[in-house]
Design an enzyme around this catalytic site. Structure first.
Site, PDB file in Angstrom:
ATOM      1  N   HIS A 229       1.491   4.780   6.934  1.00  0.00           N
ATOM      2  CA  HIS A 229       1.166   4.132   5.806  1.00  0.00           C
ATOM      3  C   HIS A 229       2.575   3.370   5.533  1.00  0.00           C
ATOM      4  O   HIS A 229       3.689   3.611   5.818  1.00  0.00           O
ATOM      5  CB  HIS A 229       0.616   4.691   4.544  1.00  0.00           C
ATOM      6  CG  HIS A 229       0.369   3.925   3.458  1.00  0.00           C
ATOM      7  ND1 HIS A 229      -0.677   2.826   3.734  1.00  0.00           N
ATOM      8  CD2 HIS A 229       0.651   3.873   2.023  1.00  0.00           C
ATOM      9  CE1 HIS A 229      -0.963   2.078   2.447  1.00  0.00           C
ATOM     10  NE2 HIS A 229      -0.094   2.599   1.646  1.00  0.00           N
TER      11      HIS A 229
ATOM     12  N   ASP B 136       2.117   0.297  -4.368  1.00  0.00           N
ATOM     13  CA  ASP B 136       1.275   0.122  -3.129  1.00  0.00           C
ATOM     14  C   ASP B 136       0.444  -0.945  -3.051  1.00  0.00           C
ATOM     15  O   ASP B 136      -0.816  -0.787  -3.731  1.00  0.00           O
ATOM     16  CB  ASP B 136       0.643   1.544  -2.885  1.00  0.00           C
ATOM     17  CG  ASP B 136      -0.165   1.661  -1.679  1.00  0.00           C
ATOM     18  OD1 ASP B 136      -0.025   0.706  -0.794  1.00  0.00           O
ATOM     19  OD2 ASP B 136      -0.443   2.781  -1.251  1.00  0.00           O
TER      20      ASP B 136
ATOM     21  N   CYS C  92      -1.646  -2.380   6.075  1.00  0.00           N
ATOM     22  CA  CYS C  92      -0.506  -1.966   5.082  1.00  0.00           C
ATOM     23  C   CYS C  92       0.861  -2.562   5.656  1.00  0.00           C
ATOM     24  O   CYS C  92       1.589  -2.843   4.682  1.00  0.00           O
ATOM     25  CB  CYS C  92      -0.428  -0.499   5.023  1.00  0.00           C
ATOM     26  SG  CYS C  92      -0.038   0.448   6.508  1.00  0.00           S
TER      27      CYS C  92
END
Length: 667
Positions: free
Chosen positions: A459, A475, A415
């Site tokens: 994250h 995302d 991420c």
């Protein structure tokens, strides 16, 4: 001429070293594993090498300098709680090198008792408390052993459990007063003083993100927060726990815009759906809070910044609870100020030329900036990531052009890489964007019905600003095709090893117990104290009434202490206990011994009143006098105890009981 120092015998030395090691153990568990292992190894080697004679002075000095240098190097010469505790552990590890005499043993135990208390500066959990109590118990028992050795007490070879029982008897004397002070003594809303900060940060979200820094965090399965929902909970895929928002990019590192913390929260139009929940955060030593995306208001003791990051008024040095409400946004800051727009488009010059060129090509293909064209660029980037990229934690450290290397060369990362590259792409294409960090998902603990979020759930995602909608969450990590992920941090239950989940119920129960400990012990503050007696019908009591209640309870506890202390001597020996119980049995017959009455006089009086008991009682009395004043051996003492326990006087018949009264004799 001074008497020679009394040397430790092997049995006493084992007691001293075992107790010192038990005191050191909880402190080592709070230090970095590499440092703790090094200190523990040094302690074992020193204890073995100095068993018969002290180590040479030059070697002790070398060990001390080596350990101190190692501690300071690993802490980067930053002084804080953990640095001080590590130095204490290092000094305790080499103290056995000069522990030879009884005085040395007392010195080592005295210093070792500091270790459990130092542990509470780093962690106040139930495991730290249990290990600390064990270490303190063994240290006090070892001190008792040394006292027996010095006095030449004939009982110094008594079983170890008797020493431990003696220590816990002392604990039982003071425990009621300690509990009364903890639960009832009026607490201050804020402490009068604080403790130094830690030199090494706890695991958790920080105000920056740089390549490679998140790998350790995402491999850490320790608890970050617990959440109890009141009403419906969102789906785990929608659980985005918003933390620091990163605006500044220098080509390698993303950081927060600290000047935005004092700006009022941006306008938001929320959806009708909302979530009501209580969030319990583990200590981080920072002020950063997290909340379900997006919080609708700031809780008491915290404030919302312009970008909806939450900050506590005080550092989070202990577990804390926050009652929050959140709702998904329909429009998040639909009007973006020119200053903020420029800030959200800024990129450093001379970095990632291939990424900038690609984004500019996309802008020319899509046309001028507007809601539709900007959304088309966002979707184009997501399609590229979905079809050409993979997820992995095994990534090399990038060079100068980190985003170029990720997008055009490696095309694999986690991420941190996806969110950073996506925001750079958007900014280069003229779309305001920023990185948001926090946690995603969670695990529902069936014991207690709450959600558990761990550090491995950390994250990073992106937010882009689109005309008419404001900031929109994107995302890019979630766009990676599942079949392309070959090293994923998939959702998993605590304690799971591959497909084996047999230990998960144990971890569930352990975390539930830790949650209760945080609630009833660590979270017991002034507010909770005022609500303590609500179940008894007493509403919020003020400080004066609470102090009066504490004074009354403390008085009862002091009476308990005085009673136990007064009877401690006579109850500490089995012979005395058997003798006093014998007297209690005679007292039930009306023939009890008066407090001022010597044993022989009492036996003679009983003999006159009850001739049938005279011989047996006089024999027991002579045995007791010999034990008390002639110093009989342990074997004779054991025989006396058995005889005292077996003697059971019975009530006399009516004529026998009347005989002393006919002669005018007292009973």
């Amino acid at each position: 001429m001074a008497a020679p120092a009394l040397a430790l015998d092997p049995h006493s030395r084992v007691w001293v070293l075992l107790a010192a090691g038990a005191c050191l153990l909880p402190l080592l568990l709070q230090l970095p594993p590499t440092l703790a292992l090094g200190i523990a190894t040094a302690a074992l080697l020193v204890a073995a090498g100095s068993w018969r004679r002290p180590l040479p002075g030059w070697l002790r000095l070398l060990l001390a300098l080596t350990l101190v240098g190692t501690v300071l190097t690993m802490s980067r010469f930053a002084f804080g709680r953990d640095t001080g505790c590590a130095l204490l552990a290092a000094m305790l590890a080499i103290k056995p090198a000069e522990t030879i005499t009884l005085r040395d043993g007392r010195s080592l135990l005295g210093f070792a008792l500091f270790a459990p208390f130092a542990t509470f500066l780093l962690d106040q959990g139930p495991l730290a408390l249990a290990l600390g109590l064990l270490g303190a118990t063994l240290a006090l028992a070892a001190l008792l052993r040394l006292a027996e050795l010095e006095s030449g007490d004939s009982r110094q070879r008594r079983p170890p459990w008797r020493r431990l029982t003696a220590v816990w008897r002392l604990v039982a004397i003071g425990l009621p007063l300690a509990l009364a002070a903890f639960w009832l003594f009026p607490r201050l809303a804020t402490p009068l003083w604080g403790v130094p900060q830690r030199a090494l940060a706890r695991p958790g979200l920080s105000d920056h993100m740089a390549p490679g820094e998140w790998v350790e965090l995402m491999n850490d399965d320790s608890t970050a927060l617990r959440v109890q929902f009141f009403g419906p909970a969102p789906e785990p895929s929608q659980m985005y726990w918003r933390g620091p928002v990163l605006w500044n990019f220098d080509g390698r590192r993303w950081t927060q815009a600290t000047w935005l913390r004092g700006v009022a929260a941006a306008p938001v139009r929320s959806a009708a759906t909302h979530w009501d929940y209580e969030l319990e955060l583990e200590p981080t030593d920072r002020r950063q809070l997290v909340a379900l995306d997006l919080p609708t208001a700031e809780p008491a003791g915290a404030r919302l910044s312009l970008d909806y990051s939450l900050y506590s008024a005080r550092p989070l040095v202990a577990p804390s609870r926050w009652r929050l409400r959140s709702a998904p946004p329909l429009a998040f800051e639909p009007q973006l100020l020119r200053t903020l727009r420029r800030f959200a488009l800024a990129l450093p010059e001379g970095y990632n030329p291939r990424t900038v060129a690609l984004a500019q090509q996309w802008r020319r293909d899509a046309g001028p900036s507007n809601a539709a064209n900007d959304a088309a660029i966002v979707q184009r980037a997501m399609r590229m990531i979905r079809s050409e990229f993979a997820y992995t934690l095994a990534t090399p450290l990038p060079g100068r052009h980190a985003v170029d290397e990720f997008l055009f060369d490696t095309r694999a990362g986690f991420c941190e890489h996806f969110s950073s590259a996506f925001v750079v792409l958007m900014r280069a294409a003229g779309i305001p964007a920023r990185v948001v960090t926090g946690y995603v998902g969670g695990y529902r603990n069936p014991i207690g019905g709450y959600w558990l979020v761990r550090n491995s759930d950390a994250h990073a995602w992106a937010e882009v600003w689109l005309e008419g909608r404001g900031w929109v969450r994107v995302d890019p990590t979630a766009a990676v095709a599942p079949e392309r992920i070959y090293d994923t941090l998939a959702e998993r239950a605590p304690g799971a090893i591959g497909d084996f989940t047999g230990l998960t119920p144990v971890f569930d129960a352990g975390d539930w117990l830790r949650r209760g400990w945080n609630d009833f012990v660590l979270g017991f503050d002034a507010t909770r104290q005022r609500q303590l007696l609500r179940p008894l019908g007493l509403r919020d009591i003020d400080g004066g009434r609470l102090l009066a209640l504490f004074a009354g309870t403390a008085a009862l506890a002091l009476l308990w202490m005085a009673w136990l202390t007064a009877r401690a001597e006579r109850e500490s020996d089995p012979v005395l206990r058997a003798w006093h119980r014998l007297g209690a049995r005679y007292a039930r017959l009306g023939l009890g011994r008066a407090p001022h009455e010597p044993a022989g006089v009492w036996a003679a009086r009983v003999g006159r009143a009850r001739p049938d008991l005279a011989e047996a009682l006089q024999r027991l009395t002579r045995g007791f006098d010999d034990w008390r004043y002639a110093g009989v051996g342990p074997a004779s003492a054991r025989d006396l105890v058995r005889a005292l326990r077996r003697h059971r006087p019975r009530a006399a018949s009516a004529p026998a009981a009347a005989a002393p009264r006919q002669h005018g004799e007292s009973t």
